[in-house]
Design a protein around this motif. Sequence first.
Motif, PDB file in Angstrom:
ATOM      1  N   GLU A 141       0.908  -1.269  -0.115  1.00  0.00           N
ATOM      2  CA  GLU A 141       0.000  -0.090  -0.021  1.00  0.00           C
ATOM      3  C   GLU A 141       0.931   1.406  -0.069  1.00  0.00           C
ATOM      4  N   LEU A 142       2.216   1.043  -0.158  1.00  0.00           N
ATOM      5  CA  LEU A 142       2.940   2.196  -0.278  1.00  0.00           C
ATOM      6  C   LEU A 142       3.943   2.327  -1.329  1.00  0.00           C
ATOM      7  N   SER A 143       4.138   3.501  -1.774  1.00  0.00           N
ATOM      8  CA  SER A 143       5.027   3.993  -2.748  1.00  0.00           C
ATOM      9  C   SER A 143       6.458   3.472  -2.613  1.00  0.00           C
ATOM     10  N   GLY A 144       7.401   3.240  -3.697  1.00  0.00           N
ATOM     11  CA  GLY A 144       8.759   2.656  -3.695  1.00  0.00           C
ATOM     12  C   GLY A 144       9.477   3.583  -2.723  1.00  0.00           C
ATOM     13  N   GLY A 145       9.282   4.899  -2.783  1.00  0.00           N
ATOM     14  CA  GLY A 145       9.788   5.597  -1.869  1.00  0.00           C
ATOM     15  C   GLY A 145       9.369   5.846  -0.543  1.00  0.00           C
ATOM     16  N   GLN A 146       8.302   5.295  -0.264  1.00  0.00           N
ATOM     17  CA  GLN A 146       7.684   5.203   1.038  1.00  0.00           C
ATOM     18  C   GLN A 146       8.229   3.765   1.653  1.00  0.00           C
ATOM     19  N   GLN A 147       8.251   3.109   0.904  1.00  0.00           N
ATOM     20  CA  GLN A 147       8.850   1.755   1.429  1.00  0.00           C
ATOM     21  C   GLN A 147      10.446   1.762   1.667  1.00  0.00           C
ATOM     22  N   GLN A 148      11.036   2.538   1.098  1.00  0.00           N
ATOM     23  CA  GLN A 148      12.494   2.662   1.506  1.00  0.00           C
ATOM     24  C   GLN A 148      12.690   3.510   2.703  1.00  0.00           C
ATOM     25  N   ARG A 149      11.635   4.634   2.779  1.00  0.00           N
ATOM     26  CA  ARG A 149      11.694   5.178   4.320  1.00  0.00           C
ATOM     27  C   ARG A 149      11.135   4.469   5.300  1.00  0.00           C
ATOM     28  N   VAL A 150      10.515   3.570   5.307  1.00  0.00           N
ATOM     29  CA  VAL A 150      10.391   2.311   6.112  1.00  0.00           C
ATOM     30  C   VAL A 150      11.487   1.450   6.400  1.00  0.00           C
ATOM     31  N   ALA A 151      12.391   1.393   5.254  1.00  0.00           N
ATOM     32  CA  ALA A 151      13.432   0.329   5.449  1.00  0.00           C
ATOM     33  C   ALA A 151      14.504   1.379   6.378  1.00  0.00           C
ATOM     34  N   ILE A 152      14.453   2.764   5.898  1.00  0.00           N
ATOM     35  CA  ILE A 152      15.572   3.555   6.676  1.00  0.00           C
ATOM     36  C   ILE A 152      15.034   3.689   8.185  1.00  0.00           C
ATOM     37  N   ALA A 153      13.635   3.586   8.541  1.00  0.00           N
ATOM     38  CA  ALA A 153      13.381   3.659   9.902  1.00  0.00           C
ATOM     39  C   ALA A 153      13.813   2.498  10.363  1.00  0.00           C
ATOM     40  N   ARG A 154      13.663   1.368   9.877  1.00  0.00           N
ATOM     41  CA  ARG A 154      13.982  -0.028  10.564  1.00  0.00           C
ATOM     42  C   ARG A 154      15.368   0.057  10.921  1.00  0.00           C
ATOM     43  N   ALA A 155      16.167   0.503   9.976  1.00  0.00           N
ATOM     44  CA  ALA A 155      17.674   0.478  10.093  1.00  0.00           C
ATOM     45  C   ALA A 155      17.976   1.639  11.236  1.00  0.00           C
ATOM     46  N   LEU A 156      17.355   2.666  11.320  1.00  0.00           N
ATOM     47  CA  LEU A 156      17.632   3.646  12.587  1.00  0.00           C
ATOM     48  C   LEU A 156      17.208   3.351  13.734  1.00  0.00           C
ATOM     49  N   VAL A 157      15.959   2.590  13.868  1.00  0.00           N
ATOM     50  CA  VAL A 157      15.222   2.410  15.316  1.00  0.00           C
ATOM     51  C   VAL A 157      16.092   1.708  16.375  1.00  0.00           C
ATOM     52  N   LYS A 158      17.131   0.811  15.772  1.00  0.00           N
ATOM     53  CA  LYS A 158      17.899   0.281  16.737  1.00  0.00           C
ATOM     54  C   LYS A 158      19.061   1.591  17.359  1.00  0.00           C
ATOM     55  N   ARG A 159      18.818   2.471  16.985  1.00  0.00           N
ATOM     56  CA  ARG A 159      19.933   3.610  17.421  1.00  0.00           C
ATOM     57  C   ARG A 159      21.347   3.176  17.157  1.00  0.00           C
ATOM     58  N   PRO A 160      21.567   2.881  15.957  1.00  0.00           N
ATOM     59  CA  PRO A 160      22.947   2.495  15.750  1.00  0.00           C
ATOM     60  C   PRO A 160      24.026   3.315  15.460  1.00  0.00           C
ATOM     61  N   ALA A 161      25.488   3.169  15.514  1.00  0.00           N
ATOM     62  CA  ALA A 161      26.501   4.132  15.401  1.00  0.00           C
ATOM     63  C   ALA A 161      26.745   3.862  13.970  1.00  0.00           C
ATOM     64  N   VAL A 162      26.418   3.012  13.192  1.00  0.00           N
ATOM     65  CA  VAL A 162      26.907   2.833  11.789  1.00  0.00           C
ATOM     66  C   VAL A 162      25.681   2.751  10.811  1.00  0.00           C
ATOM     67  N   LEU A 163      25.538   3.461   9.733  1.00  0.00           N
ATOM     68  CA  LEU A 163      24.219   3.146   8.820  1.00  0.00           C
ATOM     69  C   LEU A 163      25.258   2.757   7.430  1.00  0.00           C
TER      70      LEU A 163
END
Length: 229
Positions: A141-163
């Motif tokens: 139900e999301l556009s490609g850009g929105q899906q990538q935003r979800v993926a970015i949120a998933r990467a950052l939710v851990k509060r990592p030091a490295v992306l």
Amino acid sequence: MYELNGVHKRYRRGKDTVQALDGVDLVIEDGGRLVIQGPTGGGKSTLLQMLGGLDRPTEGSVVLDGIDLATLPEARLTRVRAEKIGFVFQSFNLIPTLTAQENVETALVPLRLKASERRERAAEALASVGLGERHGHVPGELSGGQQQRVAIARALVKRPAVLLADEPTGNLDESMRDEIMDLLEGLWEEHTLTFVMVTHDSALARRAPRLAVIRKGRVTIKEQTAGVG
């Protein structure tokens, strides 16, 4: 800080041996931003996998904050990835049956947080990428850009030091590409992340202060003055 010393990676391909990385020495300072470019098959993704602890070198060391990822026992390596390193991929890698909120929460499961804290942190992460109101939508139900935003949120939710990002705009059109890069660069500055990205796109590569050009497994570093913009 990353310190790579004498990193080689060889693969067996049938009867042949492929030298994916050939004596890579590289330092990436905390909070640094580096783009990796090079021809197909030159070793870009292999190098990113080494930085993320997704693969181990045949020879050499990959040291992150004093820990050699090359020799770390698998259980501890999994823990380091879960706590310190966020990943963003070209293909988004979202679970199609889960909502945006649930997809982001999956990154927190290895950290053994309470369900209430997972929900709160996932909601905050989605809001930080502009998708707070789409938390209940599944990827279809999301556009490609929105899906990538979800993926970015998933990467950052851990509060990592490295992306680490492998062709994060490869499936997006030019306008969405720039929008996602603006977001990634803003998050890099806001969270003081160490940000390493593989891209074939020279326009994106010029935006980074440092460029690693990799050909036939060998890396050359170029300092750039263009920076963000």
